[in-house]
Each structure stands twice: as C-alpha cells, then as structure tokens.
Design a protein around this motif. Structure first.
Motif, PDB file in Angstrom:
ATOM      1  N   TYR A   1     -29.277  40.820  75.200  1.00 32.60           N
ATOM      2  CA  TYR A   1     -29.409  40.066  73.904  1.00 32.60           C
ATOM      3  C   TYR A   1     -29.460  41.274  72.778  1.00 32.60           C
ATOM      4  O   TYR A   1     -30.211  41.989  72.601  1.00 32.60           O
ATOM      5  CB  TYR A   1     -30.746  39.389  73.784  1.00 32.60           C
ATOM      6  CG  TYR A   1     -30.817  38.267  74.744  1.00 32.60           C
ATOM      7  CD1 TYR A   1     -30.624  36.935  74.556  1.00 32.60           C
ATOM      8  CD2 TYR A   1     -31.194  38.644  76.104  1.00 32.60           C
ATOM      9  CE1 TYR A   1     -30.629  36.035  75.358  1.00 32.60           C
ATOM     10  CE2 TYR A   1     -31.282  37.492  77.270  1.00 32.60           C
ATOM     11  CZ  TYR A   1     -31.110  36.278  76.931  1.00 32.60           C
ATOM     12  OH  TYR A   1     -31.149  35.100  77.487  1.00 32.60           O
ATOM     13  N   GLN A   2     -28.436  41.131  71.725  1.00 26.84           N
ATOM     14  CA  GLN A   2     -28.369  41.992  70.631  1.00 26.84           C
ATOM     15  C   GLN A   2     -29.363  41.502  69.503  1.00 26.84           C
ATOM     16  O   GLN A   2     -29.240  40.394  68.809  1.00 26.84           O
ATOM     17  CB  GLN A   2     -27.026  42.187  70.268  1.00 26.84           C
ATOM     18  CG  GLN A   2     -26.775  43.034  68.940  1.00 26.84           C
ATOM     19  CD  GLN A   2     -27.029  44.414  69.290  1.00 26.84           C
ATOM     20  OE1 GLN A   2     -26.529  44.855  70.277  1.00 26.84           O
ATOM     21  NE2 GLN A   2     -28.040  45.222  68.589  1.00 26.84           N
TER      22      GLN A   2
ATOM     23  N   THR B   1     -28.364  37.781  69.622  1.00 22.11           N
ATOM     24  CA  THR B   1     -27.031  37.138  70.087  1.00 22.11           C
ATOM     25  C   THR B   1     -26.825  37.441  71.308  1.00 22.11           C
ATOM     26  O   THR B   1     -26.711  38.846  71.756  1.00 22.11           O
ATOM     27  CB  THR B   1     -25.896  37.919  69.079  1.00 22.11           C
ATOM     28  OG1 THR B   1     -26.199  37.484  67.586  1.00 22.11           O
ATOM     29  CG2 THR B   1     -24.527  37.408  69.589  1.00 22.11           C
TER      30      THR B   1
ATOM     31  N   SER C   1     -30.238  46.781  72.084  1.00 21.19           N
ATOM     32  CA  SER C   1     -29.716  45.864  72.971  1.00 21.19           C
ATOM     33  C   SER C   1     -30.554  45.587  74.026  1.00 21.19           C
ATOM     34  O   SER C   1     -31.109  46.385  74.694  1.00 21.19           O
ATOM     35  CB  SER C   1     -28.375  46.187  73.463  1.00 21.19           C
ATOM     36  OG  SER C   1     -27.677  45.488  74.640  1.00 21.19           O
TER      37      SER C   1
ATOM     38  N   ASP D   1     -30.730  41.097  65.690  1.00 26.41           N
ATOM     39  CA  ASP D   1     -30.062  40.856  64.565  1.00 26.41           C
ATOM     40  C   ASP D   1     -30.157  42.237  63.667  1.00 26.41           C
ATOM     41  O   ASP D   1     -31.082  42.683  63.526  1.00 26.41           O
ATOM     42  CB  ASP D   1     -30.792  39.852  63.588  1.00 26.41           C
ATOM     43  CG  ASP D   1     -30.442  39.685  62.386  1.00 26.41           C
ATOM     44  OD1 ASP D   1     -29.294  39.040  62.317  1.00 26.41           O
ATOM     45  OD2 ASP D   1     -31.121  40.263  61.202  1.00 26.41           O
TER      46      ASP D   1
ATOM     47  N   VAL E   1     -24.992  38.766  74.523  1.00 24.02           N
ATOM     48  CA  VAL E   1     -23.771  39.590  74.972  1.00 24.02           C
ATOM     49  C   VAL E   1     -23.774  39.718  76.148  1.00 24.02           C
ATOM     50  O   VAL E   1     -24.560  40.712  76.654  1.00 24.02           O
ATOM     51  CB  VAL E   1     -23.877  40.849  74.002  1.00 24.02           C
ATOM     52  CG1 VAL E   1     -22.603  41.699  74.412  1.00 24.02           C
ATOM     53  CG2 VAL E   1     -23.819  40.564  72.535  1.00 24.02           C
TER      54      VAL E   1
ATOM     55  N   LYS F   1     -32.901  32.423  69.361  1.00 18.35           N
ATOM     56  CA  LYS F   1     -31.664  31.908  68.824  1.00 18.35           C
ATOM     57  C   LYS F   1     -31.420  32.209  67.457  1.00 18.35           C
ATOM     58  O   LYS F   1     -30.237  32.542  67.128  1.00 18.35           O
ATOM     59  CB  LYS F   1     -31.822  30.343  68.822  1.00 18.35           C
ATOM     60  CG  LYS F   1     -30.326  29.725  68.342  1.00 18.35           C
ATOM     61  CD  LYS F   1     -30.852  28.220  68.339  1.00 18.35           C
ATOM     62  CE  LYS F   1     -29.323  27.469  68.000  1.00 18.35           C
ATOM     63  NZ  LYS F   1     -29.574  25.835  67.919  1.00 18.35           N
TER      64      LYS F   1
END
Length: 291
Positions: free
Chosen positions: A194-195, A188, A169, A197, A190, A184
């Motif tokens: 940014y988490q 993801t 993260s 993949d 959060v 993108k």
C-alpha cells in the motif's frame, strides 16, 4: 571460560563482546546485556561479512577509526528494533486531539493568536507509521486543522528505516488498523503493498538523530508535543536520564511528552510533571522551567 574463548556458535569472543558493548553504548546510549549475545553476534557477523572484513578485529578497528566509513551506521541499522504499524497505541492519539492540542492552543493564546506553528515530533519514527498516523488523525478528526498551521517531524537513528519512511510503501500488517475508508482515501494498492498518499508524506519532515546525542538534539527546539514511545526501555539509567533531558530541552515550556505504555518518566527523571488525562498519563515540561 576465559575472555579469549569463543562462545559456541558465536562470532565474538567474550572479550570482543565486552569491547563492542562498551563502544556501542558510548556512541548510542544503547546497552546490550549478555542475554542478547546471540542477537548481537549474528548481526555483527552480518556487518563484518557485508563490509568484506576477515574477522572482528579488523572490522572493529576500522569501525572505531573512521566515522565516515559507514560501518557504524550499518551496525546501528542492524541492531535497532523497528516494530511498528499505523495507529499503534491509538488511545494516545485520542488524547492528543481531545485534550493536549486544545490545551496547547489555549496556552499559546488561542487559534487566532498563535506565534508560529504547532510543532509535533515523533522519535523514533521508524518506517514512518507513527508520524503519518498523527497526520491522518489530525486531518480526519481534529476540528481545528483548517485553522492551525501544524508541523510534524519524524526522527530516527536508523538510516535504513528513514529511507523506507520516505518511500512510504507498506505491507498488510502495517495498515491492518487503518479504517477501510481511510485506506481507500490515502493509500494506493500496488501489488501486495500500500503506497501512502504523497500529500501525507509531504506533511512530515524526516530527520536522522540519536535522542541521546545532546549536541545534535540542540537543533530540536520549541516542540509542543513529542511522541517518544518504546525506546527508553532500551537504555540504562544514565542514558535514559540524558534522553529525558534532551527531550525536555526540545519542548516548549508547558509542552507534552508521550511515552510508551510500559514506560514511566517517574523512574527516570523528576524534571517532567505527570498529567493524568482521561485517556492516560502524559508528561509535561513545567511552565517556567529552565531552558
């Protein structure tokens, strides 16, 4: 000032600092000079306070007498620097894709004749940005990725940053160089973080290791490429040479070693052959070199 006199504002006496410096150097290969006193003192003071000891003497005695206490690992975590972000020194990833990996495949007989996976090691990997960057670049830009089995490994001496690498993260600064389309596709949002993949996280195997630990490093063998950037600058001549020998042993004959832009293997050891590629200098273990 005598060796038993405290430096103003410091947690350690001069004698304490010398004892600590010698001990830490023997255990990690990292040596702190007098100019690092403020940095070291503050972090040792934090370790002593968090572990519940009354002062340096009792804490240091416990540190030396019990490797399983966790005191050494906490100290290492406090004192190691982990400045990193995605796609840092990106020109080396360009070199990896354009020149190094094609040479590795050719040296190993071509795509259809590989005996085992192509193995890449990132050491130190810190919070994971570097090995995950390698995975992203290969997935997005290497035309052979669908035809070649690749193993990516990350390793670090610091257990805290490895735990953060597993979580994957990241804040805005860590991903500021990631192209918007990649961000993108592979991250993801959060909250403000940014988490990464799960598929990218699963592509990297993480290990805890000290590059100066020759016995432990014997478990790392047959890597085609090693990234060891911006760590040798923290070692003295002896530790740098030991690290170089351990990295040499971890590579296949003909394997490649990337160092940081301010580092030079020619100042450390003659065992590697420098290779001047279009994107910059990389170091190669000679084919036919002893194991």
């Amino acid at each position: 000032m005598t060796s038993s006199t405290k430096t103003a504002g410091a947690a350690l006496t001069v004698s304490d600092f010398e004892k600590f410096r010698d001990y830490f150097y023997k255990r990690t290969g990292i040596q702190f000079t007098e100019s690092k006193r403020y940095f070291v003192d503050k972090r040792i003071e934090t370790c002593i306070r968090q572990a519940g000891y009354s002062g340096f003497a009792s804490w240091f005695a416990a540190l030396r007498l019990n490797d399983r206490s966790g005191l050494l690992q906490e100290l290492i975590n406090q004192l190691t620097v982990n400045e990193t972000y995605f796609l840092r020194e990106d020109y080396q990833f360009e070199s990896l894709i354009r020149t190094v990996l094609p040479d590795v495949l050719a040296a190993r007989g071509g795509v259809g004749r590989l005996n085992g996976p192509v193995k890449i090691l990132s050491l130190p990997c810190s919070t994971g940005e570097e090995p995950y960057s390698i995975a992203l670049r290969l997935l997005e830009e290497w035309d052979q990725i669908d035809h070649v089995d690749v193993e990516i490994h990350g390793a670090d001496i610091d257990s805290d940053v490895l735990a953060r690498a597993e979580l994957a993260s990241y804040n805005e600064r860590s991903v500021h160089r990631v192209p918007p389309a990649w961000r993108k596709k592979y991250f993801t949002p959060v909250g403000v973080r940014y988490q990464l993949d799960e598929g990218i996280r699963d592509a990297v195997t993480l290990h805890q290791i000290n590059v100066c630990d020759t016995v432990a490093m014997r478990g790392f063998r047959d890597f085609d490429v090693i990234f060891c950037r911006n760590v040798l600058i923290y070692f003295d001549e002896l530790s740098s040479r030991r690290a170089a020998e351990n990295l040499y042993g971890a590579l296949r004959p003909g394997g490649y070693l990337f160092l940081g832009h301010s580092e030079s293997m020619s100042r450390i050891s003659p065992i590697f052959t420098p290779a001047r590629l279009p994107e910059g200098i990389v170091y190669q273990r000679p084919i036919g070199g002893s194991r």
